[in-house]
Design an enzyme around this catalytic site. Structure first.
Site, mmCIF file in Angstrom:
data_model
loop_
_atom_site.group_PDB
_atom_site.id
_atom_site.type_symbol
_atom_site.label_atom_id
_atom_site.label_comp_id
_atom_site.label_asym_id
_atom_site.label_seq_id
_atom_site.Cartn_x
_atom_site.Cartn_y
_atom_site.Cartn_z
ATOM 1 N N HIS A 1 -11.973 -24.620 28.467
ATOM 2 C CA HIS A 1 -12.787 -24.176 29.603
ATOM 3 C C HIS A 1 -12.137 -22.943 30.215
ATOM 4 O O HIS A 1 -12.821 -21.972 30.516
ATOM 5 C CB HIS A 1 -12.914 -25.310 30.621
ATOM 6 C CG HIS A 1 -13.848 -25.018 31.741
ATOM 7 N ND1 HIS A 1 -15.182 -24.704 31.534
ATOM 8 C CD2 HIS A 1 -13.654 -24.976 33.085
ATOM 9 C CE1 HIS A 1 -15.763 -24.488 32.705
ATOM 10 N NE2 HIS A 1 -14.856 -24.646 33.659
ATOM 11 N N GLU B 1 -6.217 -28.250 32.914
ATOM 12 C CA GLU B 1 -6.670 -28.370 31.528
ATOM 13 C C GLU B 1 -5.488 -28.379 30.563
ATOM 14 O O GLU B 1 -5.490 -29.117 29.576
ATOM 15 C CB GLU B 1 -7.637 -27.247 31.172
ATOM 16 C CG GLU B 1 -8.248 -27.419 29.791
ATOM 17 C CD GLU B 1 -9.362 -26.432 29.481
ATOM 18 O OE1 GLU B 1 -10.070 -26.635 28.479
ATOM 19 O OE2 GLU B 1 -9.527 -25.454 30.246
ATOM 20 N N PHE C 1 -18.351 -27.877 38.694
ATOM 21 C CA PHE C 1 -18.308 -28.316 40.087
ATOM 22 C C PHE C 1 -18.936 -29.705 40.199
ATOM 23 O O PHE C 1 -19.904 -30.026 39.504
ATOM 24 C CB PHE C 1 -19.066 -27.342 40.980
ATOM 25 C CG PHE C 1 -18.314 -26.067 41.297
ATOM 26 C CD1 PHE C 1 -17.050 -25.818 40.793
ATOM 27 C CD2 PHE C 1 -18.894 -25.108 42.120
ATOM 28 C CE1 PHE C 1 -16.367 -24.651 41.099
ATOM 29 C CE2 PHE C 1 -18.223 -23.931 42.436
ATOM 30 C CZ PHE C 1 -16.961 -23.701 41.924
ATOM 31 N N LYS D 1 -13.284 -16.884 27.642
ATOM 32 C CA LYS D 1 -13.678 -16.356 28.954
ATOM 33 C C LYS D 1 -12.802 -15.178 29.367
ATOM 34 O O LYS D 1 -13.172 -14.413 30.256
ATOM 35 C CB LYS D 1 -13.620 -17.454 30.010
ATOM 36 C CG LYS D 1 -14.694 -18.526 29.880
ATOM 37 C CD LYS D 1 -14.602 -19.520 31.024
ATOM 38 C CE LYS D 1 -15.659 -20.605 30.918
ATOM 39 N NZ LYS D 1 -15.369 -21.590 29.862
ATOM 40 N N HIS E 1 -17.089 -15.995 32.814
ATOM 41 C CA HIS E 1 -17.581 -17.377 32.848
ATOM 42 C C HIS E 1 -19.103 -17.372 32.955
ATOM 43 O O HIS E 1 -19.665 -17.000 33.983
ATOM 44 C CB HIS E 1 -16.953 -18.091 34.042
ATOM 45 C CG HIS E 1 -17.206 -19.558 34.092
ATOM 46 N ND1 HIS E 1 -17.988 -20.227 33.170
ATOM 47 C CD2 HIS E 1 -16.768 -20.518 34.970
ATOM 48 C CE1 HIS E 1 -18.028 -21.497 33.468
ATOM 49 N NE2 HIS E 1 -17.294 -21.701 34.563
ATOM 50 N N CYS F 1 -21.289 -25.900 35.461
ATOM 51 C CA CYS F 1 -20.701 -25.189 34.322
ATOM 52 C C CYS F 1 -20.579 -26.045 33.072
ATOM 53 O O CYS F 1 -20.125 -25.563 32.032
ATOM 54 C CB CYS F 1 -19.339 -24.634 34.717
ATOM 55 S SG CYS F 1 -19.430 -23.584 36.182
#
Length: 413
Positions: free
Chosen positions: A304, A315, A401, A336, A341, A164
């Site tokens: 994010h 975050e 990830f 998002k 996403h 991502c």
């Protein structure tokens, strides 16, 4: 070695809320959700039945039907967004400048849809039923490949696949290619189409997705107490990055300057960040160092913010760590909440939102944030967009990830 300045001169996009940059931006400022029920395969056996889909997509004016059959949808999305960005830039490709223009375009997963189709063909009919175009129709670097062929670009052509964080990493490295003199112009970004049976099923099996099937548009709710996972989104975002003097010389429209790029690794867990958000904080700190500015100078953070229980809190803590006393003043939102996403395309489209926030002095909202979770006490711009003044810098975060992190900083110019 002195670095050359890098500016943004072209933008292109496909998203769940619009098939152009301006239509997407208008929808985001209006707080519109692009999340809907999946209609291109049977979801009756799936725990999650919705996603952020690209709607009314037609690329026949750019890619012939014959060529479309040789490309997964993510490649088609990327090409269309790339053409939009190139047209927006007004850049003329010549025999003289072609060797100084390249592409850096990634994807988190690549051609999952056609991988599934060809596997079905293999199982049903044996290896002779596999398409001869299978490999080039699915591999991650083919958006960059097709665009360089279409435009005759002979500069660097790369594709970074970092889950991502792919979009941010490709943009950041493209900027460095220009900054250190290996190219004058780069088309950079990411593309994704993971709303396939295996994509939805795989993330569902990992219990990463929201299952709010009774109200899909309320499913992506970053920092809210009721969040239960992220929402898959499809699309592509492309930027034309250009050396500043090169852009000035040709009279190009300049959206913003890319002044900071930071990276880090969590070194913690395959899919979850540490609670203190140390890796995210380090990426932001490195971007600030690269830009040569203080955190207090950032007016907006496009977070994010995926709507996962662990990621959102980490975050928020990272922002507090880096911004200190200024954390209560900086605006932080997650687009998002409206798009879902976009995985490898997320950092690309969200970089564009960060740039447009500077242009219009407007910050898109975080929708669905009704009851902020404990520790999630920043100004997340809930529900409605915010008009601002005097904003000079924005920061865009992407985390993936494997614990890979990236941050970009844009400056109004």
């Amino acid at each position: 070695m002195s670095k050359r300045r890098v500016v943004v001169t072209g933008l292109g996009m496909l998203s769940p809320v619009g098939n152009t940059v301006e239509s997407t931006w208008k929808a985001l400022l209006a707080g519109q959700s692009g999340i809907s029920l999946i209609d291109h395969f049977d979801t009756s056996a799936y725990a999650t039945k919705f996603a952020g889909l690209v709607k009314d997509f037609n690329c026949e004016d750019i890619i012939s039907r014959k060529e479309q059959r040789k490309m997964d949808a993510f490649i088609q999305y990327g090409i269309v967004a790339g053409v939009q960005a190139m047209q927006d830039s007004g850049l003329e490709i010549t025999e003289e400048n072609a060797t100084r223009i390249g592409a850096a375009i990634g994807s988190g997963i690549g051609g999952l849809g056609l991988i599934e189709e060809n596997h079905t063909s293999l199982m049903n009919g044996g290896p002779r039923k596999i398409s001869p175009f299978f490999v080039p129709s699915t591999i991650v670097n083919m958006v960059a490949g097709h665009l360089t062929i279409m435009y005759g670009l002979r500069g660097p052509s790369i594709s970074i696949a970092t889950a991502c964080t792919s979009g941010v990493h490709n943009i950041g490295h493209a900027a460095r290619i220009i900054a250190y003199g290996d190219a004058d112009v780069m088309v950079a970004g990411g593309a994704e189409k993971a709303s396939t049976p295996l994509g939805v099923g795989g993330f569902g099996a990992a219990r990463a997705l929201s299952t709010r099937n009774d109200n899909p548009q309320a499913a992506s709710r970053p920092w809210d107490k009721e969040r239960d996972g992220f929402v898959l989104g499809d699309g592509a975002g492309m930027l034309v990055l250009e050396e500043y003097e090169h852009a000035k010389k040709r009279g190009a429209k300049i959206y913003a300057e890319l002044v900071g790029f930071g990276m880090s690794s969590d070194a913690y867990h395959m899919t979850s960040p540490p609670e203190n958000g140390a890796g995210a904080a380090l990426a932001m700190a490195n971007a600030l160092r690269d830009a040569g500015i203080e955190a207090s100078q950032i007016g907006y953070v496009n977070a994010h913010g995926t709507s996962t229980p662990a990621g959102d809190k980490a975050e928020a803590q990272a922002v507090k760590t880096i911004f200190g006393e200024a954390a209560s003043r900086v605006l932080v939102s997650s687009t998002k909440s409206m798009t879902g996403h976009l995985l490898g395309a997320a950092g690309a489209v969200e970089s564009i939102y960060s740039i447009l926030a500077l242009r219009d002095q407007a910050v898109p909202p975080t929708i669905n944030l009704d009851n902020p979770d404990e520790g999630c006490d920043l100004d997340f711009v809930p529900h409605e967009a915010r008009q601002v003044s005097g904003m000079e810098y924005t920061l865009c975060n992407s985390f993936g990830f494997g614990g890979t992190n990236g941050s970009l900083i844009f400056k109004k110019i």
